[in-house]
Design a protein around this motif. Structure first.
Motif, PDB file in Angstrom:
ATOM      1  N   THR A 198      39.188  52.327  37.579  1.00 23.11           N
ATOM      2  CA  THR A 198      37.910  52.497  36.855  1.00 23.11           C
ATOM      3  C   THR A 198      36.678  53.158  38.456  1.00 23.11           C
ATOM      4  OG1 THR A 198      37.635  51.514  35.478  1.00 23.11           O
ATOM      5  CG2 THR A 198      36.215  53.540  35.236  1.00 23.11           C
ATOM      6  N   ALA A 199      36.464  52.457  39.114  1.00 19.35           N
ATOM      7  CA  ALA A 199      35.553  52.798  40.645  1.00 19.35           C
ATOM      8  C   ALA A 199      35.782  53.232  40.975  1.00 19.35           C
ATOM      9  CB  ALA A 199      34.729  51.003  40.421  1.00 19.35           C
ATOM     10  N   ALA A 200      37.382  52.821  41.665  1.00 16.92           N
ATOM     11  CA  ALA A 200      37.752  54.297  42.611  1.00 16.92           C
ATOM     12  C   ALA A 200      37.822  55.347  42.042  1.00 16.92           C
ATOM     13  CB  ALA A 200      39.202  52.901  42.705  1.00 16.92           C
ATOM     14  N   LEU A 201      38.701  54.964  40.661  1.00 15.69           N
ATOM     15  CA  LEU A 201      38.483  56.393  40.698  1.00 15.69           C
ATOM     16  C   LEU A 201      37.807  57.923  40.255  1.00 15.69           C
ATOM     17  CD1 LEU A 201      41.205  56.213  37.342  1.00 15.69           C
ATOM     18  CD2 LEU A 201      41.689  57.625  39.544  1.00 15.69           C
ATOM     19  N   VAL A 202      36.521  57.038  40.642  1.00 13.24           N
ATOM     20  CA  VAL A 202      35.222  58.137  39.672  1.00 13.24           C
ATOM     21  C   VAL A 202      34.535  57.709  41.133  1.00 13.24           C
ATOM     22  CG1 VAL A 202      34.673  57.301  37.089  1.00 13.24           C
ATOM     23  CG2 VAL A 202      33.814  56.322  39.006  1.00 13.24           C
ATOM     24  N   SER A 203      34.920  57.461  42.006  1.00  9.64           N
ATOM     25  CA  SER A 203      33.927  57.066  43.136  1.00  9.64           C
ATOM     26  C   SER A 203      33.865  58.267  44.703  1.00  9.64           C
ATOM     27  CB  SER A 203      34.585  55.836  44.179  1.00  9.64           C
ATOM     28  OG  SER A 203      36.329  56.610  44.750  1.00  9.64           O
TER      29      SER A 203
ATOM     30  N   SER B 119      41.550  59.690  44.756  1.00  5.24           N
ATOM     31  CA  SER B 119      41.231  60.467  43.427  1.00  5.24           C
ATOM     32  C   SER B 119      42.003  60.716  42.682  1.00  5.24           C
ATOM     33  CB  SER B 119      39.883  59.687  43.355  1.00  5.24           C
ATOM     34  OG  SER B 119      39.762  59.972  41.870  1.00  5.24           O
ATOM     35  N   THR B 120      42.237  60.929  41.722  1.00  3.28           N
ATOM     36  CA  THR B 120      42.997  62.684  40.601  1.00  3.28           C
ATOM     37  C   THR B 120      41.961  62.807  39.480  1.00  3.28           C
ATOM     38  OG1 THR B 120      43.848  60.505  39.276  1.00  3.28           O
ATOM     39  CG2 THR B 120      45.793  61.290  40.103  1.00  3.28           C
ATOM     40  N   LEU B 121      40.789  62.488  39.953  1.00  8.19           N
ATOM     41  CA  LEU B 121      40.050  62.327  38.718  1.00  8.19           C
ATOM     42  C   LEU B 121      38.945  62.706  40.381  1.00  8.19           C
ATOM     43  CD1 LEU B 121      38.653  60.048  36.448  1.00  8.19           C
ATOM     44  CD2 LEU B 121      40.653  62.016  36.185  1.00  8.19           C
ATOM     45  N   HIS B 122      38.589  64.674  40.780  1.00 10.22           N
ATOM     46  CA  HIS B 122      37.728  64.956  41.693  1.00 10.22           C
ATOM     47  C   HIS B 122      36.556  64.317  41.332  1.00 10.22           C
ATOM     48  CE1 HIS B 122      40.742  65.477  44.010  1.00 10.22           C
ATOM     49  NE2 HIS B 122      41.783  65.513  43.303  1.00 10.22           N
ATOM     50  N   ILE B 123      35.890  63.451  41.219  1.00 11.91           N
ATOM     51  CA  ILE B 123      34.525  63.704  40.311  1.00 11.91           C
ATOM     52  C   ILE B 123      33.561  62.499  41.328  1.00 11.91           C
ATOM     53  CG2 ILE B 123      34.665  64.320  38.413  1.00 11.91           C
ATOM     54  CD1 ILE B 123      35.328  61.050  37.144  1.00 11.91           C
ATOM     55  N   HIS B 124      32.374  62.241  41.755  1.00  9.64           N
ATOM     56  CA  HIS B 124      31.290  61.696  42.304  1.00  9.64           C
ATOM     57  C   HIS B 124      30.225  60.351  41.434  1.00  9.64           C
ATOM     58  CE1 HIS B 124      30.228  59.797  46.314  1.00  9.64           C
ATOM     59  NE2 HIS B 124      30.169  59.152  45.443  1.00  9.64           N
ATOM     60  N   PHE B 125      31.119  59.769  40.727  1.00 10.37           N
ATOM     61  CA  PHE B 125      29.613  59.553  39.581  1.00 10.37           C
ATOM     62  C   PHE B 125      28.801  58.193  40.930  1.00 10.37           C
ATOM     63  CE2 PHE B 125      31.407  58.484  35.369  1.00 10.37           C
ATOM     64  CZ  PHE B 125      31.619  59.593  35.182  1.00 10.37           C
ATOM     65  N   PRO B 126      27.465  58.611  40.668  1.00 16.39           N
ATOM     66  CA  PRO B 126      26.128  57.766  41.369  1.00 16.39           C
ATOM     67  C   PRO B 126      26.534  55.879  40.946  1.00 16.39           C
ATOM     68  CG  PRO B 126      25.052  58.384  39.394  1.00 16.39           C
ATOM     69  CD  PRO B 126      27.169  59.636  39.545  1.00 16.39           C
ATOM     70  N   PHE B 127      26.524  54.867  41.800  1.00 15.70           N
ATOM     71  CA  PHE B 127      27.111  53.567  41.408  1.00 15.70           C
ATOM     72  C   PHE B 127      26.862  53.061  40.185  1.00 15.70           C
ATOM     73  CE2 PHE B 127      26.593  49.201  42.583  1.00 15.70           C
ATOM     74  CZ  PHE B 127      28.474  48.792  42.644  1.00 15.70           C
ATOM     75  N   TRP B 128      25.609  53.121  40.073  1.00 16.05           N
ATOM     76  CA  TRP B 128      25.079  52.837  38.606  1.00 16.05           C
ATOM     77  C   TRP B 128      26.421  53.007  37.912  1.00 16.05           C
ATOM     78  CZ3 TRP B 128      23.678  55.281  34.629  1.00 16.05           C
ATOM     79  CH2 TRP B 128      23.282  57.148  35.066  1.00 16.05           C
ATOM     80  N   ALA B 129      26.674  54.674  37.802  1.00 16.08           N
ATOM     81  CA  ALA B 129      27.769  54.487  36.292  1.00 16.08           C
ATOM     82  C   ALA B 129      28.922  54.560  37.145  1.00 16.08           C
ATOM     83  CB  ALA B 129      27.651  56.705  36.637  1.00 16.08           C
ATOM     84  N   ALA B 130      29.059  54.512  37.304  1.00 16.50           N
ATOM     85  CA  ALA B 130      30.471  54.030  38.146  1.00 16.50           C
ATOM     86  C   ALA B 130      30.575  52.319  37.526  1.00 16.50           C
ATOM     87  CB  ALA B 130      30.967  54.196  39.518  1.00 16.50           C
TER      88      ALA B 130
ATOM     89  N   GLY C 142      51.401  50.827  38.459  1.00 14.28           N
ATOM     90  CA  GLY C 142      52.498  51.211  39.678  1.00 14.28           C
ATOM     91  C   GLY C 142      52.926  51.824  38.985  1.00 14.28           C
ATOM     92  N   ASN C 143      53.526  52.919  37.814  1.00 10.29           N
ATOM     93  CA  ASN C 143      54.282  53.627  37.349  1.00 10.29           C
ATOM     94  C   ASN C 143      53.009  54.769  36.944  1.00 10.29           C
ATOM     95  OD1 ASN C 143      56.343  53.042  37.322  1.00 10.29           O
ATOM     96  ND2 ASN C 143      56.615  51.448  36.207  1.00 10.29           N
TER      97      ASN C 143
ATOM     98  N   PRO D 132      52.077  59.978  33.736  1.00 10.54           N
ATOM     99  CA  PRO D 132      51.420  60.920  34.368  1.00 10.54           C
ATOM    100  C   PRO D 132      50.671  60.219  35.314  1.00 10.54           C
ATOM    101  CG  PRO D 132      50.970  59.397  31.902  1.00 10.54           C
ATOM    102  CD  PRO D 132      51.859  58.504  32.783  1.00 10.54           C
ATOM    103  N   SER D 133      50.066  61.826  35.938  1.00 10.95           N
ATOM    104  CA  SER D 133      49.508  61.438  37.825  1.00 10.95           C
ATOM    105  C   SER D 133      48.209  60.522  37.579  1.00 10.95           C
ATOM    106  CB  SER D 133      50.013  62.665  38.262  1.00 10.95           C
ATOM    107  OG  SER D 133      48.747  62.264  39.363  1.00 10.95           O
ATOM    108  N   LEU D 134      47.869  59.704  37.580  1.00  8.27           N
ATOM    109  CA  LEU D 134      46.466  58.978  37.495  1.00  8.27           C
ATOM    110  C   LEU D 134      46.353  58.239  38.895  1.00  8.27           C
ATOM    111  CD1 LEU D 134      44.077  59.116  35.267  1.00  8.27           C
ATOM    112  CD2 LEU D 134      44.945  57.153  34.935  1.00  8.27           C
ATOM    113  N   THR D 135      47.247  56.791  39.630  1.00  5.96           N
ATOM    114  CA  THR D 135      46.339  56.069  39.400  1.00  5.96           C
ATOM    115  C   THR D 135      47.678  56.339  41.333  1.00  5.96           C
ATOM    116  OG1 THR D 135      48.563  54.963  39.066  1.00  5.96           O
ATOM    117  CG2 THR D 135      46.274  54.171  38.080  1.00  5.96           C
ATOM    118  N   ASN D 136      48.752  57.309  41.336  1.00  6.71           N
ATOM    119  CA  ASN D 136      49.163  57.146  42.395  1.00  6.71           C
ATOM    120  C   ASN D 136      49.683  56.182  42.721  1.00  6.71           C
ATOM    121  OD1 ASN D 136      47.498  59.155  43.297  1.00  6.71           O
ATOM    122  ND2 ASN D 136      45.932  57.981  44.686  1.00  6.71           N
ATOM    123  N   GLY D 137      50.466  55.422  42.009  1.00  2.00           N
ATOM    124  CA  GLY D 137      51.544  54.453  42.017  1.00  2.00           C
ATOM    125  C   GLY D 137      51.267  53.615  43.082  1.00  2.00           C
ATOM    126  N   PRO D 138      52.254  52.961  43.626  1.00  2.00           N
ATOM    127  CA  PRO D 138      51.987  51.239  44.767  1.00  2.00           C
ATOM    128  C   PRO D 138      51.070  52.400  45.523  1.00  2.00           C
ATOM    129  CG  PRO D 138      54.707  52.256  44.009  1.00  2.00           C
ATOM    130  CD  PRO D 138      53.577  53.055  43.274  1.00  2.00           C
TER     131      PRO D 138
END
Lengths: 591, 285
Positions: free
Chosen positions: A301-306, A311-322, A365-366, A373-379
């Protein structure tokens, strides 16, 4: 502290089982002869470290110089010196004045343990030299002398008379400032020992270090000094906590390079997650074999919003929110997994959680856009997680505070330390409350607990959710420390901690239901595999062996919970009432 | 012996409680009423279904038929809700939290009467401290009442047998129950301990808690109880004052083993016991 506590503390030495409590010593010698023999042996061992032990510098640490001990010789030197002080502190009839405080119990067990520790370290060194260089021929006379002298010391120590355990005499009253100074000095010493252990450059030195520290710690408690320190730290709880925190904060400042700071950041992450697992396993008694998945949820979760480019979600949360998002995601995941599975008891729960842990890893991994769905870039995971910037403070660059330098890993270390402290606070407060008591009650007897009005399912779900949240919290920092998250970090068992098996081992080995236990267990379980690389394929074998030995001789873990200590060693601590208590089990089993 | 008029309000009313394990009926259509201020005894030979009936009352088993009402509310068959409603129990084979201290055991009993959740435990506000203090005071009071004050920091498992029984009662009382169910409170006790327990049960009743007690010690039952019910082979055989029950031929026959119509054979009693043990295993899992 009650006399009962003294008795327990005084009896925790690992050697107390091997030695008959009463009766004659193993080797019959007059007491004075035995003491002189021990003292001479220890002195000779000490002197032998100033001689060369081997002829070549091919063995690390340079043990070839006359008059200048190096590497493992320093450990033998320390052990021999400590043995010598203990012999003098317990010398007949009342110990040397001025040294008596080193052994308040007046018993010889501490001497025996230290002699055994010195022997183990010395002989281990000699064997390691012979093994690495190919034969005993590589030993110099100094080495033989050291081996023989250490053996003499142990022989003398075995001939020392046994004195029965008795409550410690009251400690001499010190002014408050002096007591606080003692606590500070102890923490300083502990920090020094710890940094030495982490800094050991090769496996042999680390093994020797572990041997010596283990025996010395046991001796500390066998001699009664440990009990004295415990009394002192209990009296000055706040000071002790502050000292622990200050020691921890100061650690990165004692390091010149990032190398060891990185190790200790990882230890902290591991320890924090282990402490979270301790809520689930140690307090509520739920065997969770897939716990690492919650760490994974937090990290992903932290990596996706970092704001990572990958990251497939192109958002950048401040650390506290992450952090909040990561913890919340873990919480939801914990409740979703817990709600259906917590209706199971015992082994069934373990199997189902094991399954869920693996499902998490495989699913992540899938989710690569092909099999799902494309979310985590798999392996491939999510690489290039940017450094944290909190209030303009960039964690990725060096910062200078006067003459002190904070490296990037030191920054992350301090951040992680904050979270560890937070988790420690949560654990101790939750454990010592109505909810915590209900958890322990469920662990002890779920049927009786529900008959006391405890909603078992609800309480177990709270424990599971709290554990998941704490792991998620640690995961958010882990993502930033490692710069990358990949599914293979979150396996059930693997060579690199944290993984579910190691987390559980850290909790059980350290001591279930305690705070210091999992912290120490995690530190050992991280350092041992990292330092024993030279064992290569036998690494896990040695590890397994160590676990078996520990469970045989100390089933309650290194740091025992007060309750479990009584549970496992009742025969030796409190034979009277226990015999009565066992009688109940003979009544008809009903209800 | 104390007598209470039967006109006080009922605390517990069990109507037609039937419990079947597969094809075996362990408890068949039992009605029982416990009134305020009463001590009611439940007796019967081994395997008569007394503990099964208890388990139906406390929600550990869901009765196949029948309802249990506590002060005009029908109880749901969930143990924690039954305790919440105001019925506390002890167990035939002591089930203390063996590795918790005596005080902690009683504090666990306070669970239903306190509300502090996880969040307030983490924040440790003044309300939390007050509640913890109040719980501890009440627990200390109960330990003094049961004569365990000196043992508050001992592990429960280290107490002698008689004190373990008393701790179980203290733990049950901690939930401030309107009705206390005691399952063989004097089993395995010496005469002195049995007399102490009699005194304790009377003191509990005098504090306003009704008591329903399963017991094999007839002197205990006839000394204490205002009302006695006899279960034989899962059915209520006789009910009434101790004198009535004591004189009843069927009761004497059931206990002394004189054959009579429908007396439980050994095989049947063993069957009931096996079924109960099986059910106990199921609940333990």
């Amino acid at each position: 502290m009650t006399p009962q506590h003294h008795r327990i503390d005084a009896g925790t030495g690992t050697g107390h089982r091997a030695v008959p409590r009463l009766g004659l010593p193993l080797i019959p010698l007059p007491a004075t002869t035995a003491q002189i023999l021990t003292a001479c042996g220890a002195l000779l061992t000490l002197l032998s470290t100033f001689l060369p032990w081997t002829w070549t510098r091919a063995f690390p640490g340079n043990l070839t110089v006359t008059g200048y001990p190096g590497g493992l010789q320093i450990l033998t030197l320390t052990g021999a010196a400590l043995t010598l002080t203990q012999v003098l502190a317990t010398a007949a009839p009342t110990g040397l004045p001025g040294l008596r405080w080193l052994n308040p119990s007046g018993r010889h067990t501490a001497t025996l343990l230290l002699a055994a520790g010195t022997l183990a370290t010395t002989w281990y060194t000699l064997i390691a030299i012979a093994a690495r260089l190919g034969g005993l021929v590589n030993l110099e006379p100094g080495g033989y002398l050291a081996g023989a002298a250490a053996l003499t010391t142990l022989t003398g120590a075995l001939a020392l008379p046994h004195t029965p355990a008795r409550p410690l005499p009251p400690a001499r009253a010190l002014p408050a400032w002096a007591e606080i100074a003692v606590i500070a000095a102890v923490f300083g010493l502990a920090l020094r020992v710890l940094t030495y252990g982490i800094g050991t450059a090769y496996g042999e030195l680390f093994t020797g270090f572990l041997l010596l520290t283990g025996f010395t710690t046991a001796a500390l408690f066998a001699g009664g000094l440990g009990a004295r320190l415990t009394t002192l730290t209990h009296r000055h709880r706040r000071v002790t906590l502050t000292a622990a925190l200050v020691t921890a904060v100061l650690f990165p400042l004692t390091q010149d390079t990032d190398e060891y700071t990185l190790i200790i950041v990882n230890i902290l992450i591991f320890a924090t997650v282990a402490l979270g697992l301790n809520v689930v396993v140690g307090l509520a008694g739920l065997l969770d074999l897939g716990y690492v998945a919650f760490l994974g949820v937090g990290a992903y979760t932290a990596a996706l919003v970092s704001g990572s480019t990958a990251s497939t979600l192109h958002i950048h949360f401040p650390f506290w929110a992450a952090v909040l998002t990561g913890a919340a995601a873990s919480l939801v995941f914990g409740v979703v997994i817990g709600a259906p599975t917590l209706r199971l008891r015992g082994d069934y729960l373990a199997i189902v959680t094991l399954g869920f842990g693996e499902i998490f890893r495989i699913t992540v991994g899938n989710l690569n856009g092909e099999s799902g769905p494309s979310l985590t870039n798999g392996p491939n995971g999510i690489p290039n997680i940017p450094d944290l910037v909190i209030l303009g403070y960039d964690f990725g660059t060096k910062h200078s505070l006067g003459s002190l330098t904070l490296t990037p890993f030191a920054n992350y270390y301090l951040l992680m330390l904050f979270f560890t402290a937070l988790v420690v606070l949560v654990f101790s407060r939750a454990g010592n409350s109505r909810i915590g008591r209900a958890w322990v009650a469920i662990r002890e007897d779920e049927t009786a607990a529900t008959a006391m009005g405890i909603n078992g399912f609800r309480l177990k779900l709270i424990a599971f959710a709290l554990g998941a949240t704490l792991a998620g919290l640690a995961g958010t920092v882990q993502a930033h420390v490692a710069y990358t998250v990949v599914p293979e970090q979150y396996v059930f068992a693997g060579p690199v901690p944290p993984n579910s098996a190691f987390l559980l081992a850290a909790v059980i080995l350290g001591g279930m239901g305690t705070i210091t236990g999992p912290l120490l267990g995690a530190a050992l379980l991280y350092l041992i595999p990292a330092k024993l690389q030279f064992l290569q394929d036998y690494q896990l074998l040695a590890f397994g062996l160590a676990l078996i030995l520990l469970m045989r001789f100390r089933p309650e873990g290194i740091i025992p919970n007060r309750r479990r200590q009584l549970e496992f060693h009742e025969a030796s601590t409190d034979p009277g009432p226990g015999a009565d208590g066992n009688g109940i089990r003979l009544t008809k089993a009903e209800a | 012996m104390t007598t209470t008029t039967a006109t006080t309000a009922p605390v517990l009313t069990a109507t037609g409680v039937t419990m079947r394990f597969g094809g075996l009926t362990a408890v068949r259509a039992v009605d029982l009423t416990v009134r305020e201020g009463q001590i009611v005894g439940l007796i019967g030979p081994n395997g008569a279904g007394k503990t099964t009936f208890f388990n139906c009352l406390t929600g550990l088993y869901t009765p196949t038929e029948g309802t249990v009402t506590f002060r005009d509310t029908v109880l749901p068959p969930k143990p924690h809700l039954v305790t919440q409603a105001g019925i506390a129990r002890t167990f035939q084979n002591i089930r203390l939290f063996a590795n918790m201290t005596v005080l902690e055991n009683v504090l666990v009993g306070r669970h239903t009467r306190t509300k502090e959740g996880l969040l307030s435990a983490l924040l440790r506000g003044p309300a939390f401290r007050r509640a913890e203090k109040a719980s501890e005071d009440r627990a200390t009071e109960l330990l003094a009442f049961t004569g365990l004050a000196a043992k508050r920091d001992h592990l429960a498992r280290n107490l002698p047998y008689g004190e373990q029984r008393r701790l179980e009662i203290a733990r049950a009382l901690a939930s401030d129950p309107g009705l206390l169910l005691l399952d063989e409170p004097t089993a395995g006790m010496n005469p002195q301990e049995t007399r102490d327990t009699e005194g304790l049960v009377l003191a509990i009743r005098d504090q306003g808690t009704a008591v329903l007690v399963i017991e094999h010690d007839m002197r205990f039952i006839f000394n204490l109880c205002d009302h006695v019910a006899v279960l034989v082979q899962g059915e209520k055989l006789v009910e009434g004052t101790p004198e009535t029950v004591q004189r009843d031929e069927r009761v004497i026959a059931a206990y002394l083993g004189t054959p009579f119509d429908g007396a439980p054979g050994e095989a049947e009693a063993a069957e009931v016991q096996a079924a109960e043990a099986h059910a106990a295993e199921e609940t333990d899992r």
